[in-house]
Enzyme design. Structure first.
Site, PDB file in Angstrom:
ATOM      1  N   ARG A  61      45.744  15.781  57.323  1.00  0.00           N
ATOM      2  CA  ARG A  61      44.350  15.911  57.748  1.00  0.00           C
ATOM      3  C   ARG A  61      43.721  17.094  57.015  1.00  0.00           C
ATOM      4  O   ARG A  61      43.813  18.247  57.445  1.00  0.00           O
ATOM      5  CB  ARG A  61      44.291  16.069  59.269  1.00  0.00           C
ATOM      6  CG  ARG A  61      44.906  14.850  59.977  1.00  0.00           C
ATOM      7  CD  ARG A  61      45.176  15.076  61.439  1.00  0.00           C
ATOM      8  NE  ARG A  61      45.989  13.976  61.975  1.00  0.00           N
ATOM      9  CZ  ARG A  61      46.559  13.976  63.166  1.00  0.00           C
ATOM     10  NH1 ARG A  61      46.401  15.032  63.960  1.00  0.00           N
ATOM     11  NH2 ARG A  61      47.274  12.950  63.571  1.00  0.00           N
ATOM     12  N   LYS A 103      51.839   2.157  71.901  1.00  0.00           N
ATOM     13  CA  LYS A 103      50.581   2.494  71.225  1.00  0.00           C
ATOM     14  C   LYS A 103      50.827   2.756  69.739  1.00  0.00           C
ATOM     15  O   LYS A 103      51.704   3.533  69.375  1.00  0.00           O
ATOM     16  CB  LYS A 103      49.953   3.732  71.874  1.00  0.00           C
ATOM     17  CG  LYS A 103      48.609   4.140  71.298  1.00  0.00           C
ATOM     18  CD  LYS A 103      48.055   5.322  72.079  1.00  0.00           C
ATOM     19  CE  LYS A 103      46.668   5.719  71.597  1.00  0.00           C
ATOM     20  NZ  LYS A 103      46.675   6.295  70.241  1.00  0.00           N
ATOM     21  N   TYR A 148      55.450  10.874  72.989  1.00  0.00           N
ATOM     22  CA  TYR A 148      55.921  10.611  71.633  1.00  0.00           C
ATOM     23  C   TYR A 148      57.450  10.480  71.629  1.00  0.00           C
ATOM     24  O   TYR A 148      58.123  10.985  72.524  1.00  0.00           O
ATOM     25  CB  TYR A 148      55.561  11.772  70.696  1.00  0.00           C
ATOM     26  CG  TYR A 148      54.098  12.000  70.484  1.00  0.00           C
ATOM     27  CD1 TYR A 148      53.344  11.142  69.689  1.00  0.00           C
ATOM     28  CD2 TYR A 148      53.453  13.103  71.053  1.00  0.00           C
ATOM     29  CE1 TYR A 148      51.990  11.366  69.473  1.00  0.00           C
ATOM     30  CE2 TYR A 148      52.098  13.336  70.846  1.00  0.00           C
ATOM     31  CZ  TYR A 148      51.378  12.465  70.056  1.00  0.00           C
ATOM     32  OH  TYR A 148      50.044  12.695  69.848  1.00  0.00           O
ATOM     33  N   HIS A 204      45.441   5.205  65.276  1.00  0.00           N
ATOM     34  CA  HIS A 204      45.347   6.614  65.652  1.00  0.00           C
ATOM     35  C   HIS A 204      43.981   7.192  65.271  1.00  0.00           C
ATOM     36  O   HIS A 204      43.864   8.352  64.875  1.00  0.00           O
ATOM     37  CB  HIS A 204      46.464   7.433  64.996  1.00  0.00           C
ATOM     38  CG  HIS A 204      47.048   8.484  65.888  1.00  0.00           C
ATOM     39  ND1 HIS A 204      48.187   8.290  66.625  1.00  0.00           N
ATOM     40  CD2 HIS A 204      46.631   9.738  66.188  1.00  0.00           C
ATOM     41  CE1 HIS A 204      48.460   9.386  67.322  1.00  0.00           C
ATOM     42  NE2 HIS A 204      47.521  10.278  67.074  1.00  0.00           N
TER      43      HIS A 204
END
EC number: 1.1.-.-
Length: 378
Positions: free
Chosen positions: A164, A251, A129, A275
């Site tokens: 989430r 990505k 990351y 993701h």
């Protein structure tokens, strides 16, 4: 439980795992609309059946970044893989090597690079990351080089963590989370013994190596939130491009303009990814985004794709729409949780069988022969 299809592993994993771990891998962000669309939109892509084509010579082999692969599949980076099976990153890497495909180690893995890389002969891929702590980034890149890593997967769709909501309900985060996790582990003795006790240490191995002290699961969410960098831009990636002399794969691409920027930046590949529906809910499914991106940059760099791929038929669909390779995340974690290394190997066997059936009945003798002509135009 009888495992006859790749999709059976989800139920097997749910039965074995404490809820906080199952829902962490199974869930998405916000209302989970994109999570559902990833699979639903893929299932809606109709394959074009062709017959009497002499399919006696059929090959699933491919090559990516100079690396031969038995299948057009790589295992995605998944954080905390070592919580789903004892030393889970090692088991998954060994399964991938046995089936002739790459394994990608996450920055936030339980097992560090120094444990995973020597466990197999095939070079692992490593995912990184963009973080505020540039010292950590440089340290982990140096360690990846020393471990023989050739391919760097750079995740760019997490400048901030997604919301989430399932994690609050399941005990991964939220009120009394630590106590809830302990109680859940006690109710799942097989996992508690095999992973909870025998799988220690349970820390973020790559980060602990840098800090010189354990980074425990309790610190995981806080560390992520404190270190993701919302100021990230393409300019921030330039020093990494200069530092890393191997293939670099970006990505988290969903838009054609970002794909073109990746070409201008000098990336060797991109992963078309949302993701797994875990970041921004409401964005395109990857199968919706892929065709336009392939039209824009196919041939300029390699195109990988993830999110929603649950069967070998899904792999064939993605390749027909322009991907060079697919990546599996949730599906291999379900198999790993259920049966360890053997489960991942069996999952990949099932994907291979499903691909062979799909390609035989669409008349494609090789990966190169898959195209949009393999699909029904609607």
């Amino acid at each position: 439980m009888i495992i006859s299809a790749s999709t059976d592993y989800r139920a097997a994993a749910k039965a074995k795992l404490p809820p906080f771990l199952f829902h962490y891998i199974d869930g998405g962000s916000y209302g989970e609309h994109t999570l559902r669309r990833n699979t639903d939109d893929l299932a809606d892509i109709a394959l074009r059946q062709r017959v009497l084509s002499d399919m006696s010579e059929l090959s699933l082999e491919t090559e990516l970044f100079g690396e031969k692969m038995a299948l057009p599949i790589a295992l995605s980076p998944v954080g905390l893989t070592g919580m789903y099976a004892r030393r889970g990153e090692v088991q998954a890497a060994q399964a991938a090597e046995a089936k002739g495909i790459p394994f990608t180690l996450s920055t936030v893995s339980v097992c560090p690079i120094e444990e995973v890389a020597p466990s197999i002969h095939r070079p692992i891929w490593f995912q990184l990351y963009v973080l505020k702590d540039r010292g950590f980034m440089k340290n982990v890149l140096e360690r990846a080089k020393a471990a023989g890593v050739k391919n760097l997967v750079f995740t760019v769709d997490m400048p901030v963590p997604g919301a989430r909501y399932r994690d609050m309900h399941s005990g991964m985060s939220g009120p009394n989370a630590a106590m809830r996790r302990v109680l859940q582990a006690m109710a799942h003795p097989s996992w508690a013994w095999d992973v909870g006790l025998l799988g220690k240490p349970h820390d973020l191995g790559n980060i602990s190596k840098y800090r010189g002290s354990p980074t425990k699961l309790e610190d995981y969410i806080g560390w992520l939130g404190a270190n993701f960098d919302p100021s990230i831009s393409w300019k921030d990636l330039e020093w990494i491009r200069d530092f890393w002399d191997g293939p670099m794969i970006i990505k988290g691409i969903l838009d054609t303009e970002d794909a073109k920027d990746a070409v201008r930046f000098g990336a060797d590949g991109i992963v078309v990814s949302n993701h797994g529906g875990r970041q921004l809910d409401g964005v395109l499914s990857t199968v919706q985004a892929l065709p336009a991106i392939a039209d824009a940059v196919k041939g300029d760099l390699k195109i990988l794709v993830d999110s929603g791929i649950r069967t070998g038929l899904d792999v064939v669909r993605m390749l027909a729409l322009g991907a060079d390779c697919t990546m599996l995340g949730r599906s291999f974690i379900y198999a790993l949780a259920a049966q360890g290394r053997a489960g991942v190997e069996n999952l990949l066997d099932l994907y291979e069988k499903e691909m062979r059936v799909a390609m035989t009945l669409t008349g494609a003798k090789s990966i190169a022969e898959l195209s949009r002509d393999s699909l029904v135009k609607r």
